[in-house]
Design a protein around this motif. Structure first.
Motif, PDB file in Angstrom:
ATOM      1  N   GLY A  78     -13.495 -31.250  24.953  1.00  0.00           N
ATOM      2  CA  GLY A  78     -12.596 -30.294  25.658  1.00  0.00           C
ATOM      3  C   GLY A  78     -12.597 -28.898  25.461  1.00  0.00           C
ATOM      4  O   GLY A  78     -11.932 -28.140  26.070  1.00  0.00           O
ATOM      5  N   LEU A  79     -13.559 -28.552  24.756  1.00  0.00           N
ATOM      6  CA  LEU A  79     -13.658 -26.957  24.452  1.00  0.00           C
ATOM      7  C   LEU A  79     -14.308 -26.297  25.711  1.00  0.00           C
ATOM      8  O   LEU A  79     -15.455 -27.069  26.109  1.00  0.00           O
ATOM      9  CB  LEU A  79     -14.539 -26.707  23.074  1.00  0.00           C
ATOM     10  CG  LEU A  79     -13.862 -27.106  21.823  1.00  0.00           C
ATOM     11  CD1 LEU A  79     -14.656 -26.846  20.645  1.00  0.00           C
ATOM     12  CD2 LEU A  79     -12.488 -26.298  21.685  1.00  0.00           C
ATOM     13  N   ARG A  80     -13.982 -25.205  25.823  1.00  0.00           N
ATOM     14  CA  ARG A  80     -14.695 -24.567  26.876  1.00  0.00           C
ATOM     15  C   ARG A  80     -15.724 -23.623  26.336  1.00  0.00           C
ATOM     16  O   ARG A  80     -15.709 -22.736  25.620  1.00  0.00           O
ATOM     17  CB  ARG A  80     -13.642 -23.715  27.697  1.00  0.00           C
ATOM     18  CG  ARG A  80     -13.993 -22.829  28.807  1.00  0.00           C
ATOM     19  CD  ARG A  80     -13.042 -21.997  29.217  1.00  0.00           C
ATOM     20  NE  ARG A  80     -13.920 -20.799  30.534  1.00  0.00           N
ATOM     21  CZ  ARG A  80     -12.943 -19.898  30.674  1.00  0.00           C
ATOM     22  NH1 ARG A  80     -11.623 -19.627  30.348  1.00  0.00           N
ATOM     23  NH2 ARG A  80     -13.556 -19.076  31.726  1.00  0.00           N
ATOM     24  N   PRO A  81     -17.019 -23.734  26.953  1.00  0.00           N
ATOM     25  CA  PRO A  81     -18.002 -22.943  26.550  1.00  0.00           C
ATOM     26  C   PRO A  81     -17.999 -21.623  27.103  1.00  0.00           C
ATOM     27  O   PRO A  81     -17.633 -21.295  28.532  1.00  0.00           O
ATOM     28  CB  PRO A  81     -19.248 -23.679  27.051  1.00  0.00           C
ATOM     29  CG  PRO A  81     -18.959 -24.427  28.193  1.00  0.00           C
ATOM     30  CD  PRO A  81     -17.218 -24.851  28.153  1.00  0.00           C
ATOM     31  N   LYS A 366     -20.855 -20.028  22.748  1.00  0.00           N
ATOM     32  CA  LYS A 366     -19.900 -20.121  21.923  1.00  0.00           C
ATOM     33  C   LYS A 366     -18.606 -20.795  22.624  1.00  0.00           C
ATOM     34  O   LYS A 366     -18.403 -20.729  24.004  1.00  0.00           O
ATOM     35  CB  LYS A 366     -19.510 -18.918  21.215  1.00  0.00           C
ATOM     36  CG  LYS A 366     -18.939 -17.818  22.078  1.00  0.00           C
ATOM     37  CD  LYS A 366     -18.496 -16.673  21.301  1.00  0.00           C
ATOM     38  CE  LYS A 366     -17.475 -15.417  22.084  1.00  0.00           C
ATOM     39  NZ  LYS A 366     -17.033 -14.379  21.477  1.00  0.00           N
ATOM     40  N   HIS A 367     -17.573 -21.138  21.677  1.00  0.00           N
ATOM     41  CA  HIS A 367     -16.432 -21.910  22.162  1.00  0.00           C
ATOM     42  C   HIS A 367     -15.309 -20.629  22.500  1.00  0.00           C
ATOM     43  O   HIS A 367     -15.419 -19.474  22.025  1.00  0.00           O
ATOM     44  CB  HIS A 367     -15.818 -22.838  21.312  1.00  0.00           C
ATOM     45  CG  HIS A 367     -15.470 -22.126  19.844  1.00  0.00           C
ATOM     46  ND1 HIS A 367     -16.329 -21.836  18.707  1.00  0.00           N
ATOM     47  CD2 HIS A 367     -14.179 -21.694  19.500  1.00  0.00           C
ATOM     48  CE1 HIS A 367     -15.663 -21.382  17.742  1.00  0.00           C
ATOM     49  NE2 HIS A 367     -14.466 -21.279  18.218  1.00  0.00           N
ATOM     50  N   ASP A 368     -14.484 -21.038  23.656  1.00  0.00           N
ATOM     51  CA  ASP A 368     -13.535 -20.132  23.905  1.00  0.00           C
ATOM     52  C   ASP A 368     -12.414 -20.534  23.004  1.00  0.00           C
ATOM     53  O   ASP A 368     -11.584 -21.475  23.147  1.00  0.00           O
ATOM     54  CB  ASP A 368     -13.279 -20.382  25.461  1.00  0.00           C
ATOM     55  CG  ASP A 368     -12.010 -19.475  26.050  1.00  0.00           C
ATOM     56  OD1 ASP A 368     -11.709 -18.544  25.282  1.00  0.00           O
ATOM     57  OD2 ASP A 368     -11.582 -19.278  27.163  1.00  0.00           O
ATOM     58  N   ALA A 376      -6.480 -21.041  19.224  1.00  0.00           N
ATOM     59  CA  ALA A 376      -5.703 -19.976  19.540  1.00  0.00           C
ATOM     60  C   ALA A 376      -4.477 -19.770  18.564  1.00  0.00           C
ATOM     61  O   ALA A 376      -4.401 -18.613  18.347  1.00  0.00           O
ATOM     62  CB  ALA A 376      -4.912 -20.147  20.890  1.00  0.00           C
ATOM     63  N   LYS A 377      -3.826 -20.717  18.100  1.00  0.00           N
ATOM     64  CA  LYS A 377      -2.770 -20.484  17.067  1.00  0.00           C
ATOM     65  C   LYS A 377      -3.431 -20.041  15.751  1.00  0.00           C
ATOM     66  O   LYS A 377      -3.144 -19.041  14.849  1.00  0.00           O
ATOM     67  CB  LYS A 377      -1.970 -21.656  16.836  1.00  0.00           C
ATOM     68  CG  LYS A 377      -0.896 -21.619  15.966  1.00  0.00           C
ATOM     69  CD  LYS A 377      -0.086 -22.893  15.882  1.00  0.00           C
ATOM     70  CE  LYS A 377       1.209 -22.667  15.059  1.00  0.00           C
ATOM     71  NZ  LYS A 377       2.182 -23.983  15.051  1.00  0.00           N
TER      72      LYS A 377
END
Length: 459
Positions: A78-81, A366-368, A376-377
């Motif tokens: 689920g992590l965006r590259p 790297k991950h967004d 993000a939190k």
């Protein structure tokens, strides 16, 4: 100890350029004997290690293991590259092309499914095998995830695999080593490449060490306990015992009583029933431990804790009774730091290496952070703490959470809003520290718009 069986043969894959050959059927047993390990793999892996076929059988049959692996793989997928070249974001056109390719990498997959399947293979068996199709000197035309239990490595003179043989059903492909130090494995037609992706190898080079090797006995104990309790239920929820009659019985009478007991008391449907004999005095003597003495629930808990800990997953995420409003959020952050992000780096690091070798450019992934709620939190909390401690400027804090800089945000201020540069001024040399911070002086504008060379200002 027998395991639940699984299908060893799958329908042949339809891969353009793949050579179709008759293949030897895979072993039927999910767990081969130590002296006869599955296929060629047994010649390359120490007998103390767990084979990919057996590891996959455990994944299919142990609920705790499957839940933990799927939890990690789902979060990684689920992590965006974010694609970088020389540490900087790639050009917009290149970013668009990369996102489009990984959105449809081939074989009816999208990016999420590709990454999840690769993560599951690596987490379970120790090695994920990524196959790239197309000219090895050009960007790949399609990507595929090979099943690790069908990959047989052949050891070379340099102790690295000199060849990988992939046999799945009627599909046979061979990938041969190329290169002197940074190895690549290219197929016999020069139209496909195999990339092994793993965290670390075990007793042999080039073969990833499965995390299940360290908890193999714990997982087998879990299966043994399940088998025991199943047998206990099927035999009337009562341990083995002896039925003693005061009167002598003939052989026919003993066999008839045994048959009546099996039909009237054994099995889950007959649990709790009473059995009445027609005549004679009988006594049942229990000959083994009771179900309470086996302490099945504690056994399950200990084994599950061992599996969860091996994959660096906080027990709070798995054990509902251990969850509170405070530690649940903290557990998710620990889960990402210790398990999800390292797995993301390993998988995308292997993909970036593949693209580097093919395209000849520096590329990293790297991950967004801001595209994931948990990360993000976490980034926002870290930026707030650093800014509150006057360790970073406002713009540096905004950069951490993906916001644009603002005018006047490059000055560190104290809690009262005063610039921190005042605290760095040396009393013995007033003004010198301020001048160093402010930089070279510049003329101050006057109302008529002409500079006054006699008046300068420091800030």
């Amino acid at each position: 100890m027998p395991l639940l069986g699984f299908r060893d043969q799958l329908s042949a894959l339809s891969i353009q350029g793949a050579e179709q050959k008759d293949a030897v059927s895979a072993p039927i047993n999910a767990r081969p004997p130590p002296t006869q390990m599955a296929g060629i793999y047994g010649l390359f892996v120490a007998q103390t290690e767990i084979t990919p076929r057996y590891a996959w059988a455990l994944y299919e049959n142990v609920a705790t293991l499957a839940k933990v692996v799927d939890l990690i793989a789902d979060q990684v997928a689920g992590l965006r590259p974010l694609f970088l070249s020389n540490g900087l974001p790639v050009a917009p056109a290149a970013e668009k092309a990369l996102n489009q390719f990984f959105g449809r990498p081939g074989f009816n997959r999208d990016r999420r499914r590709l990454i999840k399947e690769l993560a599951v293979q690596m987490l379970v068996t120790g090695t994920g095998y990524l196959a790239a199709y197309g000219n090895p000197r050009m960007s790949p035309a399609a990507l595929d995830v090979l099943k690790s239990m069908y990959v047989n490595p052949l050891q070379g003179s340099g102790m690295w695999p000199s060849e990988y043989n992939y046999t799945e059903g009627m599909l046979n492909k061979y990938f041969t080593i190329v290169g002197a130090s940074d190895f690549r494995w290219i197929d016999e037609n020069g139209l496909a490449e195999l990339v092994p992706i793993y965290d670390m190898d075990g007793t042999r080079r080039g073969i990833g060490l499965s995390r299940l090797s360290a908890v193999k006995m714990d997982v087998e104990l879990r299966l043994a306990g399940t088998e025991h309790n199943t047998s206990l239920l099927q035999n009337g929820a009562r341990p083995t015992g002896a039925l003693s009659f005061k009167e002598a019985l003939t052989v026919e009478q003993r066999e008839d009583i045994k048959l009546q007991l099996r039909e009237g008391m054994a099995g889950t449907r007959n649990a709790g029933k009473m059995f009445v004999f027609g005549a004679g005095e009988a006594e049942f003597l229990q000959m083994s431990q009771s179900a309470k003495d086996m302490d099945w629930s504690n056994l399950v808990k200990l084994v599950e804790d061992a599996i969860v800990a091996r994959y660096n997953v906080p027990i709070t995420l798995y054990n509902v009774s251990a969850q509170t409003d405070n530690n649940y959020e903290t557990a998710w952050m620990q889960f990402y730091d210790n398990s999800v992000l390292p797995t993301f780096d390993i998988i995308w690091g292997g993909i970036a290496r593949l693209l580097q070798d093919r395209m000849g450019v520096d590329l990293s992934v790297k991950h967004d952070t801001l595209a994931n709620n948990t990360l993000a939190k976490q980034a926002a909390n870290r930026a707030t703490q650093l800014k509150s401690g006057n360790l970073i400027t406002t713009n540096e804090a905004r950069t951490l959470i993906g916001y644009e800089p603002i005018i006047g945000g490059d000055i560190i201020s104290d809690p009262l809003g005063q610039p921190m540069e005042d605290y760095f001024t040396d009393p013995a040399e007033p003004g010198e520290a301020r001048a160093r911070i402010a930089g070279p002086p510049r003329p101050e504008p006057v109302p008529d718009g002409k500079p006054d060379e006699k008046r300068v200002w420091l800030q």
